[in-house]
Design an enzyme around this catalytic site. Sequence first.
Site, PDB file in Angstrom:
ATOM      1  CB  THR A 276     -52.154 -93.857  26.758  1.00 51.89           C
ATOM      2  OG1 THR A 276     -52.311 -95.126  27.356  1.00 51.89           O
ATOM      3  CG2 THR A 276     -52.727 -92.792  27.641  1.00 51.89           C
TER       4      THR A 276
ATOM      5  N   GLY B  11     -48.231 -97.680  33.699  1.00 48.99           N
ATOM      6  CA  GLY B  11     -49.053 -96.978  34.673  1.00 48.99           C
ATOM      7  C   GLY B  11     -48.687 -97.249  36.121  1.00 48.99           C
TER       8      GLY B  11
ATOM      9  NE  ARG C  96     -52.883-101.508  34.737  1.00 48.01           N
ATOM     10  CZ  ARG C  96     -52.535-100.479  33.965  1.00 48.01           C
ATOM     11  NH1 ARG C  96     -53.390-100.008  33.083  1.00 48.01           N
ATOM     12  NH2 ARG C  96     -51.353 -99.937  34.063  1.00 48.01           N
ATOM     13  CB  VAL C  97     -57.650 -98.779  37.712  1.00 52.29           C
ATOM     14  CG1 VAL C  97     -57.630 -97.273  37.469  1.00 52.29           C
ATOM     15  CG2 VAL C  97     -59.086 -99.303  37.698  1.00 52.29           C
ATOM     16  N   GLY C  98     -55.113 -98.141  35.596  1.00 47.05           N
ATOM     17  CA  GLY C  98     -53.783 -97.551  35.463  1.00 47.05           C
ATOM     18  C   GLY C  98     -53.706 -96.153  36.050  1.00 47.05           C
ATOM     19  CG  ASP C  99     -50.668 -93.697  34.397  1.00 50.05           C
ATOM     20  OD1 ASP C  99     -50.928 -94.724  33.742  1.00 50.05           O
ATOM     21  OD2 ASP C  99     -50.176 -92.671  33.882  1.00 50.05           O
TER      22      ASP C  99
ATOM     23  CB  THR D  73     -48.358 -91.999  27.566  1.00 51.44           C
ATOM     24  OG1 THR D  73     -48.253 -93.290  26.923  1.00 51.44           O
ATOM     25  CG2 THR D  73     -47.318 -91.071  26.975  1.00 51.44           C
ATOM     26  N   GLY D  74     -47.298 -94.378  29.677  1.00 51.01           N
ATOM     27  CA  GLY D  74     -46.226 -95.331  29.955  1.00 51.01           C
ATOM     28  C   GLY D  74     -46.727 -96.379  30.928  1.00 51.01           C
TER      29      GLY D  74
HETATM   30  N1  ASP Z   1     -50.389 -95.365  31.195  1.00 51.30           N
HETATM   31  C1  ASP Z   1     -51.314 -96.291  30.613  1.00 51.30           C
HETATM   32  C2  ASP Z   1     -51.721 -97.298  31.640  1.00 51.30           C
HETATM   33  O1  ASP Z   1     -50.874 -97.798  32.349  1.00 51.30           O
HETATM   34  C3  ASP Z   1     -50.747 -97.037  29.430  1.00 51.30           C
HETATM   35  C4  ASP Z   1     -50.019 -96.214  28.397  1.00 51.30           C
HETATM   36  O2  ASP Z   1     -49.790 -95.031  28.573  1.00 51.30           O
HETATM   37  O3  ASP Z   1     -49.668 -96.788  27.334  1.00 51.30           O
HETATM   38  O4  ASP Z   1     -52.878 -97.622  31.710  1.00 51.30           O
END
Ligand code: ASP
Length: 316
Positions: free
Chosen positions: A183, A237, A211-214, A234-235
């Site tokens: 990300t 989500g 799916r929707v992330g953070d 980032t991580g």
């Molecule tokens: N945070 C992002 C998500 O979960 C993924 C990422 O940061 O690698 O969509």
Amino acid sequence: MSTDRYSLAIHGGATSIARCEITDSMEAAIRADLAAALKAGEQVLQRGGAAIDAVVAAVVELENSPWFNAGRGSALNRDGICEMDAALMDGRTRAAGAVAGVRRVRNPILAARAVMERTSHVLLVGAEADRFAESAGLPLEAPGYFITERRSERLVAKQKTAGTPEGRPEEGDPKAAGSPFGTVGAVARDRSGNLAAATSTGGLDGKLPGRVGDSPLIGSGTYAHNGVCAVSGTGLGEAYIRAVAAHEVASMMRYAGLNVVEATRRVIEEKVAELGGSGGAIAVDADGQLAMPFTTDAMYRGWVRSGESAGTGIFR
Ligand code: ASP
């Protein structure tokens, strides 16, 4: 910090990757793209431009780079399709815009900006968000534009090893939290003291369609409030959403009096981690102080402050 100074930080994702998995030529290419994104953002800040314009300029560069999980090079969902999320927030007014699950718009962050500037809404999703972006004059691409060989290989690898319930990231496994190249995001403090944050992602490899992330959720992956901080995460989500991570950094600063370095570190190392999430975040405060903590092996990142030379980093 004197009032007319600026600060900018960017990330290209937190990830678990061993040094030996990155060749010298890959590292050089990744650092070059990070440096180009920093430069794009810094040019805006140098000439007295707004933080919001700087973070958008930096994120567009990172979306156009095939190395990162945003725009071209986005992660593929279970069906082999890129569904992308992006958001930005302007700390001056706390105006925000976001898109989720877009498949066509070349630069999702520009679509998020159009939502902020041209509608009374904050978040548009799916095919309608792509249509809205097109009506706003933004270029669309065929689905193949976003797909890179590296991402296709990862999907195949993930499907071969999939032993967990469908779409469920293996908890605690930072590799499952993203991919070797992640990300993207940017945070900035401009010469007038304004703050802004932007984040863009293809999400998780092999995620369930829809799916929707953070990243596109204001307060979870993206947040900015003048006088406090701007944050891009980032991580994993799902953990960032449940921790309301980006807003939590601001809350710890506002209500508990923590500085930006300590607040960001505690959110990533404690609040996100206790929900089984690994990852990182970049943050900037009202004085231009930067924070870039991460709990994974690496986080692609870059930083620059007025009067200082720019830097990029991958490992600790
Ligand atoms: N945070 C992002 C998500 O979960 C993924 C990422 O940061 O690698 O969509």
